[in-house]
Write an enzyme that holds these catalytic residues in place. Structure first.
Site, PDB file in Angstrom:
ATOM      1  N   GLY A  57      -3.259  -3.598   7.740  1.00 22.29           N
ATOM      2  CA  GLY A  57      -4.183  -3.027   9.065  1.00 22.29           C
ATOM      3  C   GLY A  57      -4.148  -1.724   9.149  1.00 22.29           C
ATOM      4  N   ASP A 247     -11.082   1.018   8.233  1.00 24.58           N
ATOM      5  CA  ASP A 247      -9.956   1.636   7.261  1.00 24.58           C
ATOM      6  C   ASP A 247     -10.351   3.035   7.160  1.00 24.58           C
ATOM      7  OD1 ASP A 247      -9.794  -1.321   6.678  1.00 24.58           O
ATOM      8  OD2 ASP A 247      -7.876  -0.405   6.122  1.00 24.58           O
ATOM      9  N   LYS A 258     -12.503  -4.127   5.359  1.00 24.75           N
ATOM     10  CA  LYS A 258     -12.503  -5.252   4.505  1.00 24.75           C
ATOM     11  C   LYS A 258     -13.486  -5.674   3.566  1.00 24.75           C
ATOM     12  CE  LYS A 258      -9.273  -6.712   3.491  1.00 24.75           C
ATOM     13  NZ  LYS A 258      -8.573  -6.213   2.363  1.00 24.75           N
TER      14      LYS A 258
END
Ligand code: MRU
Length: 359
Positions: A57, A247, A258
């Site tokens: 994460g 991200d 993701k």
């Protein structure tokens, strides 16, 4: 706050070891079946923990990296400044090479290295004190950012809404509340209820193993679906909004998250469902003009062919393509929810404004 909700939102996922020279993490690869804490002491153990997604994460990787480089620096106490700074840099580069896509990793490590650079000529113990304060500040700030993102995100939905999420952007991936899941926990705290659909998130199943675990434990209505079921739940009219994490966000709003996220955005666009990206400004990387500048991590084919299966599901010689992330085009994103506010298109302008002085 109900105990179960508190336990999920305040989970102790990353902390500095008591000796100040190690980092303790909750091993996310063992969830939901086992709660296992690992103590990371060497640079190799820290690198592997990030690479193997024991800690994962984007914000959590940044927080962990801050503590890791501090713990490693403490092990260097006694050296002179030049030697200390050179070794610090070497270890920083090593940790930074563990995963390429989440910018929070390099963001946190660079922030820590700035303390070393600014301390040139000062005694190493003084620099260590400052480094200790800096890594704790990175963690504390993330707690505040998650809370603010949760507030802004909650303003976008109403009691009873159906929400679809992909991967895991909850407390395990951050510190408290999370980003994409934050509004749901905050809403629950305020007596609201949501119907959450969690994509399982092939191939590493963060949605099944972590998101459905967090939501279920917190008493939030969650239904686990395979990734290829997102379309039918949208078509059924069960989804009012999609909430996902990020991200790395490029200057034009293109967002890496993701693998599979961009497909969810395309479906949402088709069905006229708002698609929101939630993340701290530490995940925005204005040096990437567009998503084309974002490096996408490629992972081991065995994650597709073997992992989680009792026996291999493809012949050993079968080729695999296993990108860990994809980029969602900014045109598909209804809003980017940060701790400083909600950015709307055009993102080149709204993101730049967020970083402008005074904001
Ligand atoms: O490979 P992972 O599990 O680290 O990928 C995580 C995600 O894609 C998350 O959505 C993202 O890091 C945001 S976490 C708040």
């Amino acid at each position: 706050m109900p105990d179960a909700l508190y336990e999920v939102t305040h989970i102790d996922n990353i902390r500095l070891g008591e000796d100040g020279q190690s980092v303790v993490i909750l091993d996310q690869t063992q969830l939901p079946n086992r709660t296992v804490y690992l103590t990371l002491r060497t640079a190799r153990e820290m690198y592997d923990a990030i690479k193997k997604l024991k800690v994962r994460g984007a914000p959590a990787i940044g927080i962990c990296a801050g503590y890791c480089i501090y713990a490693l620096a403490r092990q260097l106490d006694g050296t002179d400044y030049t030697e200390f700074a050179a070794e610090f840099h070497r270890q920083k580069e090593f940790l930074n090479s563990s995963r390429p896509t989440a910018v929070n990793l390099s963001w946190a490590l660079t922030r820590m290295e700035r303390v070393v650079t600014a301390g040139a000529g000062k005694p190493v113990p003084d620099i260590l004190d400052r480094l200790g304060r800096e890594c704790r500040a990175i963690h504390e700030e993330d707690i505040a950012m998650c809370r603010a993102i949760s507030e802004y995100g909650l303003s976008l939905i109403k009691d009873g809404d159906g929400i679809l999420t992909h991967c895991n952007a909850g407390p395990l991936a951050t510190s408290r509340y999370g980003t994409a899941l934050g509004p749901l926990f905050l809403g629950k705290e305020r007596g609201m209820g949501f119907h959450v659909f969690s994509d399982e998130t092939r191939p590493l199943l963060q949605g099944a193993r972590l998101t459905s675990y967090e939501l279920q434990k917190a008493g939030i209505d969650v239904t686990l679906i395979c990734d290829n079921m997102a379309s039918i739940v949208m078509k059924n009219g069960w989804i009012n909004a999609c909430f996902v994490g990020c991200d790395r966000v490029a200057a034009n709003g293109d967002t890496a998250n993701k693998i599979g996220t961009s497909g969810v955005a395309i479906l949402a666009n088709y069905y006229g469902i708002p698609f929101y990206v939630l993340g701290p400004t530490s995940t925005v990387d204005l040096s990437c003009k567009t998503g084309g500048d974002i490096q996408i991590e490629l992972r081991d084919p065995d994650e597709i062919k073997e992992k989680f299966y009792a026996e291999p599901m493809a012949l050993p010689e079968v080729k695999c393509y296993n990108p860990a992330f994809d980029v969602t085009d900014h045109t598909l994103i209804s809003g980017i929810v940060t701790e400083k506010g909600i950015c709307r298109p055009p993102y080149t302008q709204s993101l730049a404004e967020l970083f402008a002085q005074g904001k």
